[in-house]
Scaffold this motif. Sequence first.
Motif, short mmCIF file in Angstrom:
data_model
loop_
_atom_site.label_atom_id
_atom_site.label_comp_id
_atom_site.label_asym_id
_atom_site.label_seq_id
_atom_site.Cartn_x
_atom_site.Cartn_y
_atom_site.Cartn_z
N UNK A 1 36.46 56.37 64.33
CA UNK A 1 35.95 56.18 62.97
C UNK A 1 34.72 57.06 62.76
N UNK A 2 33.81 57.05 63.73
CA UNK A 2 32.62 57.88 63.61
C UNK A 2 32.94 59.35 63.58
N UNK A 3 33.85 59.77 64.44
CA UNK A 3 34.26 61.18 64.46
C UNK A 3 34.89 61.56 63.13
N UNK A 4 35.74 60.67 62.60
CA UNK A 4 36.36 60.95 61.31
C UNK A 4 35.34 61.06 60.20
N UNK A 5 34.36 60.16 60.20
CA UNK A 5 33.32 60.21 59.17
C UNK A 5 32.55 61.51 59.23
N UNK A 6 32.26 61.98 60.43
CA UNK A 6 31.53 63.24 60.59
C UNK A 6 32.41 64.45 60.31
N UNK A 7 33.73 64.25 60.36
CA UNK A 7 34.65 65.35 60.05
C UNK A 7 34.47 65.83 58.62
N UNK A 8 33.88 65.00 57.75
CA UNK A 8 33.61 65.42 56.38
C UNK A 8 32.74 66.66 56.33
N UNK A 9 31.93 66.86 57.35
CA UNK A 9 31.07 68.05 57.38
C UNK A 9 31.91 69.33 57.40
N UNK B 1 26.87 63.56 67.07
CA UNK B 1 26.06 64.73 66.77
C UNK B 1 26.79 66.01 67.13
N UNK B 2 27.53 65.97 68.22
CA UNK B 2 28.34 67.12 68.63
C UNK B 2 29.38 67.44 67.57
N UNK B 3 30.01 66.41 67.00
CA UNK B 3 31.03 66.63 65.98
C UNK B 3 30.43 67.30 64.75
#
Length: 487
Positions: free
Chosen positions: A88-96, A170-172
């Motif tokens: 979920x967190x990775x997906x949310x950061x994928x918006x970047x 942060x890496x994502x």
Amino acid sequence: MTNRPQGQGGKPDTEILSSPETRDNQVAPISWGEEFKATLSLAWPLVLAQLAQFSLQITDVIMMGWLGREALAAGSLAASLLHPTAVFGIGALTAVSPMVAQSIGAKDITSVRRSARQGIWVAGLVAAVIMGILYQSEVIFAWGGQMPHIAREASGYLDYAALGVFPSLGFVALRSLVTAHSETRIILVTTIASFFVNFAGNYVLMFGKFGFPALGLAGAGIATSIVQTFVFILLVLYVAFKENYRRYDIFARFWKADWPRFFEILRVGIPIGLMVMVEVAFFASAVFLMGWLGTDQMAAHTVAVQLASLAFMVPLGMSQATTVRTGLAYGARCFEGIRRAGWISVVIVGLFNSMSCASFLLFPHFLISLYLDPNDPANAVPFTLAVSYLLYAGFFQLVDGLQAMMAGALRGLSDTKIPMIIAVVGYWLCGLPISYFFGFTLGWEGEGIWLGLGIGLAVTAVALAYRFINREKLGLVDGMRPVRVAA
């Protein structure tokens, strides 16, 4: 003159590196062949990085297996909570990624900087929420009816693995920046390096080597956090000192809030995170269902899922490239470029998944033997079950690849809310009830659960493909149409 958005203090909110006239005209698309080459050039390091990243999971599973069947079951149970929340967190950061890609396509350097910087801010917020969930894992497992001693061991792993959540997110955020610049080899290099750090950490901390205590699964959790911190620091240093990224000043005045962009990332990213989490949680729910059947079924399911997930690393890496390619075309206002970027990825992944499907159907015994020794009498039942599950995994390879490509293409258009709803309907309203019905009501047990997984993927893939095909009719690209403002 042309009106421009105003930021704080009345200053222009964006620094445009091309003239308004250029931005108001559509860009001619590159040829199908050039798009094919561009997609592959962007995707292959991402695919290899995904494979290297997955090798960390495979290493963990194999080394947990060395600790015994109960440790393997506990590790699988821990993953059933860690993966959905982390994803979920990775997906949310994928918006970047699409936001940066669209800004690059529009040659808007300030917007690139804002998205990357606030992406790290969002990583901190999301990490805090996820860590709070992970620290309640034993209560969650008890609520799910899992065996107490297995739940206790799984929670010991998660208590330490939770410390690596922020560095991984942060890496994502930074990965999205460099990927949008078609610079993906650094992602591959850092991921390969993380494999060796992870293996060494597991070996030393799980089994008590070089004077360290044997910590078992807790040691694996500590190693996981060390690895996530290691790769994050590497990418921070790369972005801070690489000439290509100095113009963005990502870390200058990092403490200064940019709430409009912060909430924009959340607006686009949370539906992505929920969509990806819904899919991962859909598969994780199968672990809970398998847990009701027994340890042998759970162990067999773990092996089959590992092989299916390994094959999925190619579509996953390709979907990241698809998001960037469609995002660049969207930012450049190239309608045909969006179409070509989406369908080229479908063709490439379709070819690969045809081969993975054939391997699962033709060589299941060989593939399962890589995880379980068929000559060990204790593995007789889980080995046979894993072979049957892998046959079902083979059949849904094609639809799995299609849903990944269509989701990636739609993300490049910043279309995230409806795809999230499609995922909820496909996985949880179709797939999961079917898994329960065939698995328990009809008594097909594990095979019935896997049949439901395949049907859920198929429903989702068809719905997402329909949405991408009808993107203009549904108004998904209206935002890129030229808008001229009177002088």
